[in-house]
Design a protein around this motif. Structure first.
Motif, PDB file in Angstrom:
ATOM      1  N   HIS A   1       0.840  -1.201   0.000  1.00  0.00           N
ATOM      2  CA  HIS A   1       0.000   0.000   0.000  1.00  0.00           C
ATOM      3  C   HIS A   1       0.878   1.255   0.000  1.00  0.00           C
ATOM      4  O   HIS A   1       0.674   2.168  -0.798  1.00  0.00           O
ATOM      5  N   MET A   2       1.853   1.275   0.894  1.00  0.00           N
ATOM      6  CA  MET A   2       2.744   2.442   0.967  1.00  0.00           C
ATOM      7  C   MET A   2       3.503   2.621  -0.341  1.00  0.00           C
ATOM      8  O   MET A   2       3.672   3.741  -0.826  1.00  0.00           O
ATOM      9  N   HIS A   3       3.953   1.531  -0.918  1.00  0.00           N
ATOM     10  CA  HIS A   3       4.681   1.597  -2.197  1.00  0.00           C
ATOM     11  C   HIS A   3       3.786   2.184  -3.283  1.00  0.00           C
ATOM     12  O   HIS A   3       4.217   3.049  -4.063  1.00  0.00           O
ATOM     13  N   GLN A   4       2.554   1.728  -3.340  1.00  0.00           N
ATOM     14  CA  GLN A   4       1.613   2.230  -4.347  1.00  0.00           C
ATOM     15  C   GLN A   4       1.315   3.721  -4.135  1.00  0.00           C
ATOM     16  O   GLN A   4       1.299   4.498  -5.082  1.00  0.00           O
ATOM     17  N   VAL A   5       1.101   4.104  -2.879  1.00  0.00           N
ATOM     18  CA  VAL A   5       0.763   5.503  -2.577  1.00  0.00           C
ATOM     19  C   VAL A   5       1.956   6.406  -2.861  1.00  0.00           C
ATOM     20  O   VAL A   5       1.828   7.426  -3.552  1.00  0.00           O
ATOM     21  N   PHE A   6       3.110   6.057  -2.333  1.00  0.00           N
ATOM     22  CA  PHE A   6       4.270   6.935  -2.477  1.00  0.00           C
ATOM     23  C   PHE A   6       4.898   6.854  -3.858  1.00  0.00           C
ATOM     24  O   PHE A   6       5.644   7.741  -4.252  1.00  0.00           O
ATOM     25  N   GLY A   7       4.573   5.824  -4.590  1.00  0.00           N
ATOM     26  CA  GLY A   7       5.042   5.729  -5.975  1.00  0.00           C
ATOM     27  C   GLY A   7       4.146   6.495  -6.939  1.00  0.00           C
ATOM     28  O   GLY A   7       4.457   6.644  -8.110  1.00  0.00           O
ATOM     29  N   GLY A   8       3.008   6.953  -6.438  1.00  0.00           N
ATOM     30  CA  GLY A   8       2.101   7.733  -7.269  1.00  0.00           C
ATOM     31  C   GLY A   8       1.119   6.900  -8.069  1.00  0.00           C
ATOM     32  O   GLY A   8       0.397   7.427  -8.911  1.00  0.00           O
ATOM     33  N   TRP A   9       1.034   5.603  -7.812  1.00  0.00           N
ATOM     34  CA  TRP A   9       0.121   4.746  -8.566  1.00  0.00           C
ATOM     35  C   TRP A   9      -1.246   4.633  -7.895  1.00  0.00           C
ATOM     36  O   TRP A   9      -2.185   4.102  -8.475  1.00  0.00           O
ATOM     37  N   GLU A  10      -1.341   5.076  -6.668  1.00  0.00           N
ATOM     38  CA  GLU A  10      -2.588   4.977  -5.914  1.00  0.00           C
ATOM     39  C   GLU A  10      -2.693   6.221  -5.029  1.00  0.00           C
ATOM     40  O   GLU A  10      -1.686   6.759  -4.580  1.00  0.00           O
ATOM     41  N   GLU A  11      -3.917   6.663  -4.808  1.00  0.00           N
ATOM     42  CA  GLU A  11      -4.109   7.821  -3.942  1.00  0.00           C
ATOM     43  C   GLU A  11      -4.711   7.374  -2.611  1.00  0.00           C
ATOM     44  O   GLU A  11      -5.598   6.536  -2.579  1.00  0.00           O
ATOM     45  N   CYS A  12      -4.184   7.959  -1.548  1.00  0.00           N
ATOM     46  CA  CYS A  12      -4.709   7.697  -0.210  1.00  0.00           C
ATOM     47  C   CYS A  12      -4.395   8.947   0.609  1.00  0.00           C
ATOM     48  O   CYS A  12      -3.277   9.122   1.102  1.00  0.00           O
ATOM     49  N   ALA A  13      -5.383   9.823   0.736  1.00  0.00           N
ATOM     50  CA  ALA A  13      -5.177  11.117   1.395  1.00  0.00           C
ATOM     51  C   ALA A  13      -4.643  10.977   2.823  1.00  0.00           C
ATOM     52  O   ALA A  13      -3.699  11.688   3.191  1.00  0.00           O
ATOM     53  N   PRO A  14      -5.192  10.077   3.663  1.00  0.00           N
ATOM     54  CA  PRO A  14      -4.661   9.975   5.032  1.00  0.00           C
ATOM     55  C   PRO A  14      -3.185   9.562   5.063  1.00  0.00           C
ATOM     56  O   PRO A  14      -2.407  10.109   5.845  1.00  0.00           O
ATOM     57  N   CYS A  15      -2.812   8.618   4.221  1.00  0.00           N
ATOM     58  CA  CYS A  15      -1.411   8.172   4.208  1.00  0.00           C
ATOM     59  C   CYS A  15      -0.501   9.261   3.649  1.00  0.00           C
ATOM     60  O   CYS A  15       0.620   9.454   4.136  1.00  0.00           O
ATOM     61  N   GLU A  16      -0.977   9.970   2.632  1.00  0.00           N
ATOM     62  CA  GLU A  16      -0.179  11.066   2.072  1.00  0.00           C
ATOM     63  C   GLU A  16       0.005  12.164   3.112  1.00  0.00           C
ATOM     64  O   GLU A  16       1.095  12.715   3.267  1.00  0.00           O
ATOM     65  N   LYS A  17      -1.067  12.468   3.857  1.00  0.00           N
ATOM     66  CA  LYS A  17      -0.980  13.481   4.906  1.00  0.00           C
ATOM     67  C   LYS A  17      -0.026  13.024   6.007  1.00  0.00           C
ATOM     68  O   LYS A  17       0.801  13.799   6.495  1.00  0.00           O
ATOM     69  N   ALA A  18      -0.124  11.748   6.416  1.00  0.00           N
ATOM     70  CA  ALA A  18       0.768  11.205   7.442  1.00  0.00           C
ATOM     71  C   ALA A  18       2.218  11.294   6.990  1.00  0.00           C
ATOM     72  O   ALA A  18       3.106  11.630   7.770  1.00  0.00           O
ATOM     73  N   ASN A  19       2.457  11.010   5.727  1.00  0.00           N
ATOM     74  CA  ASN A  19       3.808  11.093   5.174  1.00  0.00           C
ATOM     75  C   ASN A  19       4.300  12.535   5.190  1.00  0.00           C
ATOM     76  O   ASN A  19       5.434  12.805   5.598  1.00  0.00           O
ATOM     77  N   ASP A  20       3.447  13.463   4.765  1.00  0.00           N
ATOM     78  CA  ASP A  20       3.843  14.880   4.719  1.00  0.00           C
ATOM     79  C   ASP A  20       4.155  15.400   6.120  1.00  0.00           C
ATOM     80  O   ASP A  20       5.048  16.233   6.295  1.00  0.00           O
ATOM     81  N   GLU A  21       3.414  14.921   7.109  1.00  0.00           N
ATOM     82  CA  GLU A  21       3.593  15.401   8.477  1.00  0.00           C
ATOM     83  C   GLU A  21       4.498  14.493   9.306  1.00  0.00           C
ATOM     84  O   GLU A  21       4.688  14.716  10.505  1.00  0.00           O
ATOM     85  N   CYS A  22       5.053  13.447   8.659  1.00  0.00           N
ATOM     86  CA  CYS A  22       5.915  12.464   9.365  1.00  0.00           C
ATOM     87  C   CYS A  22       5.235  11.904  10.604  1.00  0.00           C
ATOM     88  O   CYS A  22       5.830  11.795  11.675  1.00  0.00           O
ATOM     89  N   ASP A  23       3.968  11.571  10.475  1.00  0.00           N
ATOM     90  CA  ASP A  23       3.193  11.056  11.604  1.00  0.00           C
ATOM     91  C   ASP A  23       2.456   9.794  11.171  1.00  0.00           C
ATOM     92  O   ASP A  23       1.408   9.854  10.531  1.00  0.00           O
ATOM     93  N   GLY A  24       3.000   8.648  11.529  1.00  0.00           N
ATOM     94  CA  GLY A  24       2.389   7.375  11.149  1.00  0.00           C
ATOM     95  C   GLY A  24       1.029   7.145  11.769  1.00  0.00           C
ATOM     96  O   GLY A  24       0.257   6.318  11.308  1.00  0.00           O
ATOM     97  N   ASP A  25       0.711   7.876  12.849  1.00  0.00           N
ATOM     98  CA  ASP A  25      -0.592   7.715  13.490  1.00  0.00           C
ATOM     99  C   ASP A  25      -1.726   8.241  12.624  1.00  0.00           C
ATOM    100  O   ASP A  25      -2.886   7.910  12.847  1.00  0.00           O
ATOM    101  N   LEU A  26      -1.411   9.072  11.644  1.00  0.00           N
ATOM    102  CA  LEU A  26      -2.449   9.657  10.794  1.00  0.00           C
ATOM    103  C   LEU A  26      -2.732   8.818   9.552  1.00  0.00           C
ATOM    104  O   LEU A  26      -3.511   9.230   8.710  1.00  0.00           O
ATOM    105  N   ALA A  27      -2.080   7.683   9.443  1.00  0.00           N
ATOM    106  CA  ALA A  27      -2.263   6.845   8.253  1.00  0.00           C
ATOM    107  C   ALA A  27      -3.715   6.387   8.148  1.00  0.00           C
ATOM    108  O   ALA A  27      -4.488   6.473   9.101  1.00  0.00           O
ATOM    109  N   CYS A  28      -4.054   5.855   7.001  1.00  0.00           N
ATOM    110  CA  CYS A  28      -5.433   5.446   6.742  1.00  0.00           C
ATOM    111  C   CYS A  28      -5.859   4.280   7.630  1.00  0.00           C
ATOM    112  O   CYS A  28      -5.029   3.627   8.271  1.00  0.00           O
TER     113      CYS A  28
END
Length: 128
Positions: free
Chosen positions: A28-55
């Motif tokens: 899932h993370m590979h797909q999201v961070f590779g740009g092949w899949e969208e997941c707003a909560p995971c993208e937000k968690a990545n931007d804020e470096c906070d794994g607790d905000l993941a989907c």
């Protein structure tokens, strides 16, 4: 180890689920961070470096992975090894005891045979 009964199949299932969850989470993370899949909560968690905000899916997988780390399978294997060692030791002691008893029985049999042969000899010496 807790008092509840150990169920090896249940523990194996926990480990398998944890392994699958880890794989799904990574994919899932590979797909999201590779740009092949969208997941707003995971993208937000990545931007804020906070794994607790993941989907929610990511969080559920993480719980399964953590459950696998807490599996009692290793503890059970260690317990079974200890029980096997104890049983093996008891068996060795019993086998030595059986050998000692067999030797004692042989000695008693020889003594009894000797006594019977003396009785047999005495009976023949007495006139009828």
């Amino acid at each position: 180890m807790p008092d509840r009964q150990f169920d090896a199949r249940a523990e194996i299932e926990i480990l398998r689920t944890a392994l699958a969850a880890s794989h799904q989470q990574t994919a899932h993370m590979h797909q999201v961070f590779g740009g092949w899949e969208e997941c707003a909560p995971c993208e937000k968690a990545n931007d804020e470096c906070d794994g607790d905000l993941a989907c929610d899916k990511h969080s559920a997988w993480q719980k399964q992975v953590e459950a696998g780390h807490r599996s009692r399978a290793e503890v059970a294997v260690d317990r079974l090894r200890a029980e096997l060692l104890e049983a093996t030791t008891k068996l060795e002691i019993a086998e030595r005891r059986n050998t000692d008893l067999a030797d004692q029985l042989d000695e008693r049999t020889r003594q009894l045979s000797g006594l019977l042969s003396v009785l047999d000899f005495d009976e023949k010496a007495v006139p009828a």
